[in-house]
Write an enzyme that holds these catalytic residues in place. Structure first.
Site, PDB file in Angstrom:
ATOM      1  N   ASN A 210      12.768 -60.656 -26.025  1.00 12.11           N
ATOM      2  CA  ASN A 210      12.076 -60.824 -27.304  1.00 12.11           C
ATOM      3  C   ASN A 210      12.889 -60.173 -28.416  1.00 12.11           C
ATOM      4  OD1 ASN A 210      11.164 -57.963 -27.640  1.00 12.11           O
ATOM      5  ND2 ASN A 210      10.152 -58.449 -25.702  1.00 12.11           N
ATOM      6  N   ASP A 279       5.891 -59.448 -20.669  1.00 15.99           N
ATOM      7  CA  ASP A 279       4.683 -59.479 -19.836  1.00 15.99           C
ATOM      8  C   ASP A 279       4.965 -60.086 -18.461  1.00 15.99           C
ATOM      9  OD1 ASP A 279       3.035 -58.310 -21.734  1.00 15.99           O
ATOM     10  OD2 ASP A 279       2.757 -60.212 -22.788  1.00 15.99           O
ATOM     11  N   PRO A 306       4.701 -55.009 -14.309  1.00 15.07           N
ATOM     12  CA  PRO A 306       3.783 -53.862 -14.299  1.00 15.07           C
ATOM     13  C   PRO A 306       3.498 -53.428 -15.736  1.00 15.07           C
ATOM     14  CG  PRO A 306       6.001 -53.189 -13.676  1.00 15.07           C
ATOM     15  CD  PRO A 306       6.010 -54.684 -13.748  1.00 15.07           C
ATOM     16  N   ASP A 307       2.287 -52.922 -15.971  1.00 19.62           N
ATOM     17  CA  ASP A 307       1.979 -52.385 -17.293  1.00 19.62           C
ATOM     18  C   ASP A 307       2.389 -50.916 -17.286  1.00 19.62           C
ATOM     19  OD1 ASP A 307       0.641 -51.230 -19.587  1.00 19.62           O
ATOM     20  OD2 ASP A 307      -0.325 -53.182 -19.747  1.00 19.62           O
ATOM     21  N   PHE A 324       1.185 -48.967 -28.642  1.00 20.17           N
ATOM     22  CA  PHE A 324       1.268 -49.790 -29.859  1.00 20.17           C
ATOM     23  C   PHE A 324       0.497 -51.090 -29.628  1.00 20.17           C
ATOM     24  CE2 PHE A 324       4.455 -46.927 -31.240  1.00 20.17           C
ATOM     25  CZ  PHE A 324       4.594 -47.127 -32.612  1.00 20.17           C
ATOM     26  N   LYS A 338      -7.641 -52.406 -26.367  1.00 21.09           N
ATOM     27  CA  LYS A 338      -6.455 -51.949 -25.616  1.00 21.09           C
ATOM     28  C   LYS A 338      -6.594 -50.477 -25.234  1.00 21.09           C
ATOM     29  CE  LYS A 338      -3.240 -54.512 -26.710  1.00 21.09           C
ATOM     30  NZ  LYS A 338      -2.267 -55.237 -27.501  1.00 21.09           N
ATOM     31  N   LYS A 342      -6.535 -49.771 -21.262  1.00 18.65           N
ATOM     32  CA  LYS A 342      -5.361 -49.101 -20.687  1.00 18.65           C
ATOM     33  C   LYS A 342      -5.555 -47.582 -20.599  1.00 18.65           C
ATOM     34  CE  LYS A 342      -2.098 -52.599 -22.377  1.00 18.65           C
ATOM     35  NZ  LYS A 342      -0.665 -52.912 -22.441  1.00 18.65           N
TER      36      LYS A 342
HETATM   37  O1  C5P Z   1      -0.715 -55.446 -23.796  1.00 18.11           O
HETATM   38  P1  C5P Z   1       0.231 -55.286 -24.943  1.00 18.11           P
HETATM   39  O2  C5P Z   1       1.631 -55.729 -24.621  1.00 18.11           O
HETATM   40  O3  C5P Z   1      -0.257 -55.852 -26.220  1.00 18.11           O
HETATM   41  O4  C5P Z   1       0.248 -53.691 -25.152  1.00 18.11           O
HETATM   42  C1  C5P Z   1       1.144 -53.073 -26.006  1.00 18.11           C
HETATM   43  C2  C5P Z   1       1.349 -51.654 -25.578  1.00 18.11           C
HETATM   44  O5  C5P Z   1       1.474 -51.539 -24.172  1.00 18.11           O
HETATM   45  C3  C5P Z   1       2.639 -51.100 -26.118  1.00 18.11           C
HETATM   46  O6  C5P Z   1       2.465 -49.705 -26.312  1.00 18.11           O
HETATM   47  C4  C5P Z   1       3.644 -51.414 -25.023  1.00 18.11           C
HETATM   48  O7  C5P Z   1       4.769 -50.560 -25.058  1.00 18.11           O
HETATM   49  C5  C5P Z   1       2.811 -51.183 -23.789  1.00 18.11           C
HETATM   50  N1  C5P Z   1       3.155 -52.039 -22.635  1.00 18.11           N
HETATM   51  C6  C5P Z   1       3.693 -51.468 -21.502  1.00 18.11           C
HETATM   52  N2  C5P Z   1       3.978 -52.241 -20.406  1.00 18.11           N
HETATM   53  C7  C5P Z   1       3.748 -53.570 -20.431  1.00 18.11           C
HETATM   54  C8  C5P Z   1       3.209 -54.173 -21.592  1.00 18.11           C
HETATM   55  C9  C5P Z   1       2.928 -53.386 -22.664  1.00 18.11           C
HETATM   56  O8  C5P Z   1       3.912 -50.253 -21.484  1.00 18.11           O
HETATM   57  N3  C5P Z   1       4.033 -54.301 -19.368  1.00 18.11           N
END
Ligand code: C5P
Length: 402
Positions: A210, A279, A306-307, A324, A338, A342
């Site tokens: 991105n 994602d 993974p998140d 963020f 969020k 999270k």
């Molecule tokens: O779910 P989203 O991408 O909108 O969430 C954004 C936040 O989650 C940001 O702080 C981003 O750095 C973090 N994030 C993460 N791992 C992912 C996706 C998002 O740490 N796989």
């Protein structure tokens, strides 16, 4: 003593028997994480060798004002600018007199004149010299000029006298020096920041990514270091130089970013997820370049990444976790969602549908969203915003720990 981590300390040593204690002081400051550069007056070298201080500080010792070799490396003005704090231990009666008179007749006095940093002196001399009215007048003048005067202690002296004039012990000096950095908002804190995009390879030459520039994360890393923190910046591929004093771990994929984020997470006080993590990633990476076929449509199979931030927020030793949220509508509503989903402590939300802010631009405007509050900061450069964000986050972190 973590407050000394990353701090740049210029240690001046002048001629006195207490100079031998400065070796131990150097060791203590280094152990506490400080970067120490030593400057010695010629008289100091009669009491302890520069080689000892070089070995302990890990840097060549600066000895002369106009030394072409030293000036080619870090010149005296650079050294003056470099210092976060100048500590002179021991400070002899002669040095104190020259400093009080505003002289610049050797390297150390010149550095004191040229630097904006706070200067602290640890006097050490014979008790009669300390009590002498000239020395006392010089000390008063230096105190009014804003110098810290630490000590001296009273007791038995190397010359056989008893009275005031002993240099404070190295542990005491190191503790006082550390306390000088207490005013910094993140003094003694360890901060992890993710920044930039991730790259998810398809084959040896292609990837999914991105447009994240990493500017916000890098600016936050700089602001956190300036606020006294020890910072690990976990960065995807960007065109930015890592800020000074920051440990930068370069990664490519989300999985690598996760591994680097979890490494040492139990030592982390504050985690900021500023990275734009992909994602999804391709289910498999082709071993060889994928060839163009005859089909008009090509399908890619992707698997969820993974998140990272949610994994951090679930950890048993979870740090204060800040995420963020880049949204295009209902910014606060989605940011709060969020926050709960999270398990974050704070979400920095911005409306990316507004032109000129957010992704890849130099300016940003954000709202800080917690479970109870939503504070909107005015639009400004990412650098200034980072400073304001770090101040706000540090305040919340403090309230959280109370
Ligand atoms: O779910 P989203 O991408 O909108 O969430 C954004 C936040 O989650 C940001 O702080 C981003 O750095 C973090 N994030 C993460 N791992 C992912 C996706 C998002 O740490 N796989």
């Amino acid at each position: 003593m973590h407050r000394l981590t990353n701090r740049q300390i210029l240690l001046g040593i002048t001629g006195g028997i207490a100079a031998y204690k400065s070796a131990e002081l150097t060791r203590l400051l280094k152990k506490a994480g400080a970067d120490v550069r030593v400057v010695m007056t010629p008289a100091a070298t009669e009491f302890i060798t520069p080689l000892t201080l070089q070995a302990l500080s890990g840097h060549p010792v600066h000895l002369q004002l106009l030394d072409p070799e030293a000036e080619a490396g870090m010149g005296h003005i650079e050294l003056a600018r470099w210092a976060d704090h100048i500590l002179i231990a021991p400070a002899s009666a002669d040095f104190i007199a020259r400093c009080a008179a505003g002289m610049g007749n050797d390297l150390l006095t010149t550095l004191c004149l040229a630097s904006d940093a706070q200067i602290s002196l640890a006097p050490a001399m014979n008790q009669a010299m300390w009590r002498d009215s000239h020395t006392q007048a010089n000390i008063e003048a230096l105190k009014s000029a804003g110098f810290n005067i630490w000590g001296p202690d009273a007791g038995e002296q190397a010359c056989g006298d008893t009275g005031p004039g002993r240099m404070l012990e190295p542990t005491d000096l190191a503790e006082r020096l550390a306390a000088e950095f207490d005013y910094l908002a993140l003094s003694g804190k360890t901060v992890f920041i993710t920044a930039g995009p991730t790259r998810e390879p398809l084959d040896p030459v292609r990837f999914i990514s991105n447009h994240s520039s990493g500017k916000m994360g890098y600016a936050l890393a700089q602001a956190a270091v300036d606020a006294g923190a020890k910072v690990k910046l976990i960065s995807g591929p960007v065109n930015l130089a890592p800020p000074e004093r920051v440990e930068c771990v370069q990664v490519e994929t989300a999985e690598q970013m996760l591994a680097a984020s979890m490494e040492g997470i139990e030592t982390c006080d504050l985690f900021i997820g500023a990275a734009a993590v992909a994602d999804y990633r391709p289910v498999a990476i082709a071993e060889h370049k994928i060839k163009k076929g005859n089909e008009e449509i090509m399908e890619l199979r992707l698997v969820k990444n993974p998140d990272i931030i949610a994994t951090v927020a679930k950890h048993i030793h979870r740090p204060f976790t800040v995420g963020f949220a880049a949204e295009t509508r209902d910014v606060i509503h989605y940011a709060r969602d969020k926050l709960t989903r999270k398990h974050l402590d704070l979400v920095i939300a911005n409306d990316v549908s507004v032109p000129g802010i957010g992704f890849n631009s130099n300016e940003n405007q954000v709202t800080l969203v917690t479970a109870e509050d939503a504070i909107t900061l005015p639009q400004t450069s990412k650098r200034l915003l980072a400073k304001q964000l770090i101040d706000q986050i540090a305040q919340q972190l403090k309230t959280n720990n109370e």
